[in-house]
Design a protein around this motif. Structure first.
Motif, PDB file in Angstrom:
ATOM      1  N   VAL A  70       0.846  -1.185   0.000  1.00 58.10           N
ATOM      2  CA  VAL A  70       0.000   0.000   0.000  1.00 58.10           C
ATOM      3  C   VAL A  70       0.884   1.239   0.000  1.00 58.10           C
ATOM      4  CG1 VAL A  70      -1.810   1.268   1.222  1.00 58.10           C
ATOM      5  CG2 VAL A  70      -1.753  -1.242   1.324  1.00 58.10           C
ATOM      6  N   VAL A  71       0.494   2.233  -0.790  1.00 55.89           N
ATOM      7  CA  VAL A  71       1.168   3.527  -0.763  1.00 55.89           C
ATOM      8  C   VAL A  71       0.189   4.543  -0.186  1.00 55.89           C
ATOM      9  CG1 VAL A  71       2.283   5.347  -2.081  1.00 55.89           C
ATOM     10  CG2 VAL A  71       2.603   2.955  -2.738  1.00 55.89           C
ATOM     11  N   SER A  72       0.545   5.104   0.955  1.00 58.30           N
ATOM     12  CA  SER A  72      -0.261   6.119   1.628  1.00 58.30           C
ATOM     13  C   SER A  72       0.567   7.387   1.712  1.00 58.30           C
ATOM     14  CB  SER A  72      -0.669   5.655   3.030  1.00 58.30           C
ATOM     15  OG  SER A  72      -1.343   6.689   3.724  1.00 58.30           O
ATOM     16  N   GLY A  73       0.101   8.451   1.053  1.00 58.76           N
ATOM     17  CA  GLY A  73       0.918   9.654   0.979  1.00 58.76           C
ATOM     18  C   GLY A  73       2.202   9.364   0.229  1.00 58.76           C
ATOM     19  N   SER A  74       3.330   9.643   0.832  1.00 62.60           N
ATOM     20  CA  SER A  74       4.614   9.359   0.186  1.00 62.60           C
ATOM     21  C   SER A  74       5.227   8.047   0.661  1.00 62.60           C
ATOM     22  CB  SER A  74       5.600  10.501   0.460  1.00 62.60           C
ATOM     23  OG  SER A  74       5.928  10.557   1.844  1.00 62.60           O
ATOM     24  N   LYS A  75       4.594   7.369   1.609  1.00 66.46           N
ATOM     25  CA  LYS A  75       5.173   6.171   2.209  1.00 66.46           C
ATOM     26  C   LYS A  75       4.613   4.885   1.595  1.00 66.46           C
ATOM     27  CE  LYS A  75       7.223   8.753   5.391  1.00 66.46           C
ATOM     28  NZ  LYS A  75       8.688   8.943   5.483  1.00 66.46           N
ATOM     29  N   THR A  99       1.327  13.262  -5.321  1.00 69.12           N
ATOM     30  CA  THR A  99       0.297  13.903  -6.125  1.00 69.12           C
ATOM     31  C   THR A  99      -0.322  13.027  -7.202  1.00 69.12           C
ATOM     32  OG1 THR A  99       1.961  14.775  -7.670  1.00 69.12           O
ATOM     33  CG2 THR A  99       1.366  16.144  -5.764  1.00 69.12           C
ATOM     34  N   SER A 100       0.210  11.852  -7.442  1.00 64.86           N
ATOM     35  CA  SER A 100      -0.311  11.052  -8.553  1.00 64.86           C
ATOM     36  C   SER A 100      -0.440   9.586  -8.151  1.00 64.86           C
ATOM     37  CB  SER A 100       0.612  11.168  -9.770  1.00 64.86           C
ATOM     38  OG  SER A 100       1.877  10.599  -9.477  1.00 64.86           O
TER      39      SER A 100
END
Length: 213
Positions: A70-75, A99-100
Motif C-alpha cells: 500500500v502507498v499512503s501519501g509518500s510512504k 500527487t499522482s
C-alpha cells in the motif's frame, strides 16, 4: 409497557428474526411499505477498519504473494496477516511524491521483488532482505509491467519500451529495448497477457510476443 417486535430479515424468512432494537442494527437498513409502516430489514454490506496506514491519501494497493503493498501519501507499506487474523504493517520506504497514482508490479514468487513507479521515478523493494532502493537510474514514464521474470517500462514521450535483467530489477542493459513499429505513436500504457505485451499508444494499440534471448 416495554414492547418488542420481531424484525424479519428478507421477505419471507423468519428464521433470523431479531428482537433487538431497530436502532441497534448494523449493516442493515429498514424498509417501509407505502403506508409508512415497517416492512422488513434489508442487508447492507459494510466495512470494518482493520488497520491505519500513514496520513493518506491511498495512492495504490496491490496484493503480491502473502502480503498487501500500500502507498499512503509518500510512504510505501507492506501489510501482512498474523495467525490470529489481525494485520501488521511495515513501512518499507519513501517515494518522495504525493500527487499522482502509483503503479505497483512484481517479479519472482518465493521472494518477490516489488517495483513502485511514482511520478516517473522507479523504486525497488526486495523481500528477501527487505532492502528498498530508489529512485533507480532509469527513465520510465507512467507504466510498469512484468512478464518473463522481467520488469518493463515505457520511455517518456516515445514509442520505446525497455526491460530489466531476469529476476533483477536493479540491472538494465541499455541495448535491451524495442519500439512500437506498426503505428509508432508515443506509448502511454502497457499491459501483459500470457506471453505478450500490449502497447497502448496515444492513437493505436499494438501487441508484441516476447521470446527469451
Amino acid at each position: 409497557a416495554l414492547m418488542y417486535q420481531p424484525i424479519p430479515i428478507g421477505i419471507e424468512s423468519f428464521d433470523m428474526d431479531s428482537r433487538r432494537s431497530r436502532e441497534g442494527l448494523i449493516n442493515g437498513f429498514l424498509e417501509v411499505g407505502r403506508d409508512g409502516k415497517f416492512k422488513r430489514v434489508r442487508r447492507c454490506p459494510g466495512f470494518v477498519e482493520k488497520i491505519e496506514l500513514g496520513t493518506g491519501p491511498i495512492r495504490a494497493m496491490e496484493s503480491i504473494g502473502d502480503s498487501m503493498y500500500v502507498v499512503s501519501g509518500s510512504k510505501a507499506y507492506r501489510v501482512r496477516e498474523t495467525i490470529g487474523g489481525s494485520l501488521i504493517s511495515d513501512e518499507i520506504g519513501d517515494l518522495a511524491g504525493q500527487t499522482s497514482p502509483v503503479r505497483i508490479n512484481s517479479i519472482g514468487t518465493d521472494n518477490p521483488q516489488v517495483m513502485f513507479l511514482s511520478q516517473g521515478r522507479a523504486f525497488l523493494y526486495k523481500t528477501i532482505d527487505a532492502s528498498f532502493t530508489g529512485p533507480l537510474p532509469i527513465s520510465p514514464d507512467r507504466a510498469v509491467m512484468s512478464i518473463g521474470q522481467r520488469f518493463y517500462f515505457n520511455r517518456p514521450g516515445s514509442s520505446e519500451f525497455f526491460g530489466s535483467e531476469i529476476l533483477d530489477g536493479l540491472t538494465y542493459d541499455p541495448l535491451f529495448f524495442a519500439s512500437a513499429e506498426t503505428n509508432p505513436d508515443p506509448i502511454i500504457y502497457m499491459v501483459s497477457s500470457n506471453t505478450g505485451i500490449w502497447l497502448m499508444g496515444s492513437k493505436s494499440c499494438e501487441r508484441w510476443t516476447l521470446q527469451s534471448r
